[in-house]
Design a protein around this motif. Structure first.
Motif, PDB file in Angstrom:
ATOM      1  N   ALA A   1       0.756  -1.443  -0.046  1.00  0.00           N
ATOM      2  CA  ALA A   1       0.048   0.056  -0.254  1.00  0.00           C
ATOM      3  C   ALA A   1       0.729   0.830  -0.114  1.00  0.00           C
ATOM      4  O   ALA A   1       1.948   1.841   0.503  1.00  0.00           O
ATOM      5  N   GLY A   2      -0.168   2.607  -0.814  1.00  0.00           N
ATOM      6  CA  GLY A   2       1.193   3.844  -1.344  1.00  0.00           C
ATOM      7  C   GLY A   2       2.448   3.573  -1.890  1.00  0.00           C
ATOM      8  O   GLY A   2       2.923   4.149  -2.092  1.00  0.00           O
ATOM      9  N   GLU A   3       2.847   2.224  -2.555  1.00  0.00           N
ATOM     10  CA  GLU A   3       4.658   2.648  -2.894  1.00  0.00           C
ATOM     11  C   GLU A   3       4.473   2.626  -4.361  1.00  0.00           C
ATOM     12  O   GLU A   3       3.356   2.707  -4.869  1.00  0.00           O
ATOM     13  N   VAL A   4       5.518   3.671  -4.912  1.00  0.00           N
ATOM     14  CA  VAL A   4       5.231   3.873  -5.626  1.00  0.00           C
ATOM     15  C   VAL A   4       5.427   2.990  -7.121  1.00  0.00           C
ATOM     16  O   VAL A   4       7.123   2.082  -7.149  1.00  0.00           O
ATOM     17  N   ILE A   5       4.723   2.634  -8.458  1.00  0.00           N
ATOM     18  CA  ILE A   5       5.668   1.185  -9.089  1.00  0.00           C
ATOM     19  C   ILE A   5       5.602   2.699 -10.191  1.00  0.00           C
ATOM     20  O   ILE A   5       5.258   2.707 -10.526  1.00  0.00           O
ATOM     21  N   THR A   6       6.423   1.469 -10.737  1.00  0.00           N
ATOM     22  CA  THR A   6       6.919   1.890 -12.384  1.00  0.00           C
ATOM     23  C   THR A   6       5.245   1.310 -14.012  1.00  0.00           C
ATOM     24  O   THR A   6       5.569  -0.161 -13.147  1.00  0.00           O
ATOM     25  N   LEU A   7       4.889   2.196 -14.352  1.00  0.00           N
ATOM     26  CA  LEU A   7       4.482   1.679 -15.494  1.00  0.00           C
ATOM     27  C   LEU A   7       5.173   1.508 -16.898  1.00  0.00           C
ATOM     28  O   LEU A   7       5.954   2.850 -16.701  1.00  0.00           O
ATOM     29  N   LYS A   8       4.889   0.591 -17.484  1.00  0.00           N
ATOM     30  CA  LYS A   8       5.808   0.619 -19.195  1.00  0.00           C
ATOM     31  C   LYS A   8       4.070   0.351 -19.633  1.00  0.00           C
ATOM     32  O   LYS A   8       3.637  -0.465 -19.710  1.00  0.00           O
ATOM     33  N   THR A   9       3.795   0.944 -20.928  1.00  0.00           N
ATOM     34  CA  THR A   9       3.299   0.705 -22.176  1.00  0.00           C
ATOM     35  C   THR A   9       4.237   1.142 -23.222  1.00  0.00           C
ATOM     36  O   THR A   9       4.520   2.321 -23.586  1.00  0.00           O
ATOM     37  N   LEU A  10       3.234   0.386 -24.270  1.00  0.00           N
ATOM     38  CA  LEU A  10       3.728   0.086 -25.619  1.00  0.00           C
ATOM     39  C   LEU A  10       2.365  -0.056 -26.762  1.00  0.00           C
ATOM     40  O   LEU A  10       2.130  -1.098 -26.110  1.00  0.00           O
ATOM     41  N   ILE A  11       2.864   0.649 -27.491  1.00  0.00           N
ATOM     42  CA  ILE A  11       1.683   0.022 -28.853  1.00  0.00           C
ATOM     43  C   ILE A  11       2.315   0.823 -30.592  1.00  0.00           C
ATOM     44  O   ILE A  11       2.675   1.655 -30.677  1.00  0.00           O
ATOM     45  N   SER A  12       1.590   0.179 -30.706  1.00  0.00           N
ATOM     46  CA  SER A  12       2.186  -0.331 -32.273  1.00  0.00           C
ATOM     47  C   SER A  12       1.771   0.439 -32.966  1.00  0.00           C
ATOM     48  O   SER A  12      -0.059   0.284 -33.117  1.00  0.00           O
ATOM     49  N   HIS A  13       1.931   1.330 -33.667  1.00  0.00           N
ATOM     50  CA  HIS A  13       0.844   2.266 -34.628  1.00  0.00           C
ATOM     51  C   HIS A  13       2.004   3.154 -35.039  1.00  0.00           C
ATOM     52  O   HIS A  13       3.265   3.689 -35.081  1.00  0.00           O
ATOM     53  N   PRO A  14       1.659   2.846 -37.205  1.00  0.00           N
ATOM     54  CA  PRO A  14       2.320   4.236 -37.719  1.00  0.00           C
ATOM     55  C   PRO A  14       2.841   5.152 -37.386  1.00  0.00           C
ATOM     56  O   PRO A  14       3.962   6.045 -38.010  1.00  0.00           O
ATOM     57  N   MET A  15       1.749   6.264 -36.695  1.00  0.00           N
ATOM     58  CA  MET A  15       1.964   7.514 -36.221  1.00  0.00           C
ATOM     59  C   MET A  15       1.705   8.087 -38.099  1.00  0.00           C
ATOM     60  O   MET A  15       2.684   9.062 -37.359  1.00  0.00           O
ATOM     61  N   GLU A  16       0.876   8.033 -38.292  1.00  0.00           N
ATOM     62  CA  GLU A  16       1.386   8.663 -39.728  1.00  0.00           C
ATOM     63  C   GLU A  16       0.955  10.722 -39.899  1.00  0.00           C
ATOM     64  O   GLU A  16       0.059  10.907 -39.270  1.00  0.00           O
ATOM     65  N   SER A  17       2.676  10.935 -40.129  1.00  0.00           N
ATOM     66  CA  SER A  17       2.242  12.653 -39.069  1.00  0.00           C
ATOM     67  C   SER A  17       1.017  13.161 -39.647  1.00  0.00           C
ATOM     68  O   SER A  17       1.147  14.451 -39.928  1.00  0.00           O
ATOM     69  N   GLY A  18       0.770  13.050 -41.788  1.00  0.00           N
ATOM     70  CA  GLY A  18      -0.146  14.336 -41.791  1.00  0.00           C
ATOM     71  C   GLY A  18       1.438  15.278 -43.420  1.00  0.00           C
ATOM     72  O   GLY A  18       0.104  16.082 -43.157  1.00  0.00           O
ATOM     73  N   GLN A  19       2.559  14.971 -42.901  1.00  0.00           N
ATOM     74  CA  GLN A  19       3.306  15.631 -43.674  1.00  0.00           C
ATOM     75  C   GLN A  19       3.740  15.180 -44.622  1.00  0.00           C
ATOM     76  O   GLN A  19       3.874  15.586 -45.288  1.00  0.00           O
ATOM     77  N   ARG A  20       3.783  13.986 -44.496  1.00  0.00           N
ATOM     78  CA  ARG A  20       4.606  13.143 -45.594  1.00  0.00           C
ATOM     79  C   ARG A  20       3.959  13.290 -46.986  1.00  0.00           C
ATOM     80  O   ARG A  20       2.450  12.907 -47.220  1.00  0.00           O
ATOM     81  N   LYS A  21       4.254  13.164 -47.810  1.00  0.00           N
ATOM     82  CA  LYS A  21       3.923  12.855 -49.426  1.00  0.00           C
ATOM     83  C   LYS A  21       3.988  11.483 -50.036  1.00  0.00           C
ATOM     84  O   LYS A  21       5.569  10.289 -50.165  1.00  0.00           O
ATOM     85  N   ASP A  22       2.977  10.420 -50.906  1.00  0.00           N
ATOM     86  CA  ASP A  22       3.546   9.483 -51.425  1.00  0.00           C
ATOM     87  C   ASP A  22       4.541  10.121 -52.797  1.00  0.00           C
ATOM     88  O   ASP A  22       4.505  11.163 -53.215  1.00  0.00           O
ATOM     89  N   GLY A  23       4.443   8.817 -53.435  1.00  0.00           N
ATOM     90  CA  GLY A  23       5.273   8.220 -54.320  1.00  0.00           C
ATOM     91  C   GLY A  23       4.553   9.597 -55.810  1.00  0.00           C
ATOM     92  O   GLY A  23       5.239  10.430 -56.180  1.00  0.00           O
ATOM     93  N   ASP A  24       3.259   9.380 -56.179  1.00  0.00           N
ATOM     94  CA  ASP A  24       2.431  10.826 -56.800  1.00  0.00           C
ATOM     95  C   ASP A  24       2.315  12.336 -56.384  1.00  0.00           C
ATOM     96  O   ASP A  24       2.263  13.030 -56.938  1.00  0.00           O
ATOM     97  N   GLY A  25       3.155  12.375 -54.908  1.00  0.00           N
ATOM     98  CA  GLY A  25       3.124  13.484 -54.426  1.00  0.00           C
ATOM     99  C   GLY A  25       1.872  13.662 -53.752  1.00  0.00           C
ATOM    100  O   GLY A  25       1.378  15.517 -53.236  1.00  0.00           O
TER     101      GLY A  25
END
Lengths: 284, 109
Positions: B17-41
């Motif tokens: 009780a009252g202990e400080v614990i460390t939580l770790k999380t990871l989610i796999s996701h491409p996170m496409e920024s919306g700044q990139r263009k594809d091969g056709d521009g």
């Protein structure tokens, strides 16, 4: 006086920094998730000429990088392993089969497989690597297209299969029908290639544990492959790594999947017989 | 929806009780920024996870807003105090409206 103190402190820091840089001779223990104990140091077999003790590449890494491999949550290869796991049960090809259709349970069917590959295949009359075996399954059993030998799908699949053998000692057969390929691999290992005229042995046998500019040379053991390389930010297949090494000697390289690389993979794997399968490992 | 989105969390099974614990999380996701263009521009539309929250027994622990400059496969590591037995609920909100949830229980003894 303050200056002297400062200098002393600086000196101490320098010594500490030196001490913490890993060397194959330190006695770091590799225990993954606090439960799987790995063998990272083993006496080599008599048939390996110039190498007395085999050290896993993990032993040559600094403590930060070593730590990434201690806990699967910290190991960045986990995402590629998940993708491999997804393709294990994904139906592909004209036969409507996935890997799981024949092999069923991944853990049960693939335990120990990675440890004995590359391995002689009687039917094919050749030494087959894990990758060529996977592609054989795809084309012969599933009626699917072969994957690129060192592509992402292949590497992910290799990783998830290798994971089932994690902690088991590498034990590839070097005698019997595989012996010719092994001899060929040995010859390639000791042949100098490229404009720089370097053989594998020049770096990984003669100079293992020395530095090549800023890089700490390991023995080039492959028990950790496919490995997550921080340099590329992804899983790297062992023959892709061979290609990179030979390219760096400024030579025309063999192709991943070629007879030469299969022979070399068998030979290099045998140099690490007895080390634990570490795949997927974390390497610079 | 982005393919192969898979959340992973690491929560200790037990704590005092009252202990400080460390939580770790990871989610796999491409996170496409919306700044990139594809091969056709053409612009590749933005597709990221824009919010991440963690709650313990209905009480908020952390609430994060993510912007396009964040990397693929976002990883969060943070600490929490656990006063009692309960469950951590981790929630990720995708741009496309998908919500990914993961629940982990912890026993305080």
């Amino acid at each position: 006086m303050t200056t002297t103190k400062l200098l002393k402190t600086a000196g101490l820091v320098a010594v500490l920094a030196y001490a913490s840089s890993a060397s194959a001779q330190d006695d770091s223990q590799l225990v993954i998730n606090g439960e799987i104990e790995m063998i990272t140091e083993v006496a080599t077999q008599d048939y390996i000429g110039g190498l007395k003790t085999a050290y896993s590449g993990w032993r040559f890494r600094n403590s930060d990088m070593q730590a990434m491999q201690l806990d699967d949550f910290e190991n960045p290869a986990a995402i590629a392993v998940d993708e491999g796991l997804a393709s294990w049960s994904k139906v592909d090809g004209s036969e409507g089969k996935s890997c799981a259709s024949c092999h069923e349970d991944l853990e049960a069917s693939m335990a120990g497989v990675r440890a004995v590959y590359p391995k002689w295949n009687e039917e094919a009359g050749a030494v087959m690597t894990l990758a060529s075996q996977i592609n054989n399954c795809r084309t012969e059993q599933m009626g699917a297209e072969a994957w690129k030998y060192d592509g992402t799908e292949m590497t992910g699949m290799e990783a998830v299969i290798s994971l089932q053998s994690r902690g088991m000692p590498v034990n590839v057969a070097v005698d019997g029908p595989a012996h010719d390929a092994w001899l060929k691999g040995e010859e390639i290992y000791y042949t100098r290639y490229g404009q720089l005229e370097l053989s594998c042995a020049n770096c990984h046998e003669d100079n293992a544990d020395n530095y090549i500019r800023a890089d700490h040379l390991s023995q080039g053991q492959i028990n950790g492959f496919p490995a997550f390389r921080l340099k590329t930010g992804g899983l790297v297949q062992v023959q892709n790594r061979f290609k990179g090494c030979i390219r760096d000697t400024r030579a025309e390289t063999f192709k991943p999947g070629s007879e030469e690389f299969v022979a070399l993979e068998l030979y290099v794997a045998s140099r690490g017989n007895g080390l634990s399968v570490e795949a997927p490992s974390v390497r610079p | 929806m982005a393919d192969n989105v898979k959340p992973k969390v690491r929560v200790p099974k037990t704590a005092s009780a009252g202990e400080v614990i460390t939580l770790k999380t990871l989610i796999s996701h491409p996170m496409e920024s919306g700044q990139r263009k594809d091969g056709d521009g053409n612009l590749i539309p933005r597709s990221i996870i824009n919010r991440f929250t963690c709650d313990f027994n209905e009480q908020n622990v952390i609430d994060v807003t993510m912007e396009p400059a964040i990397s693929t496969n976002p990883y969060f590591e943070f600490e929490a105090i656990v006063p009692e037995t309960g469950a951590f609920t981790f929630t990720w909100y995708d741009d496309d409206g998908s919500v990914y949830t993961e629940v982990q229980e912890i026993t305080v003894g």
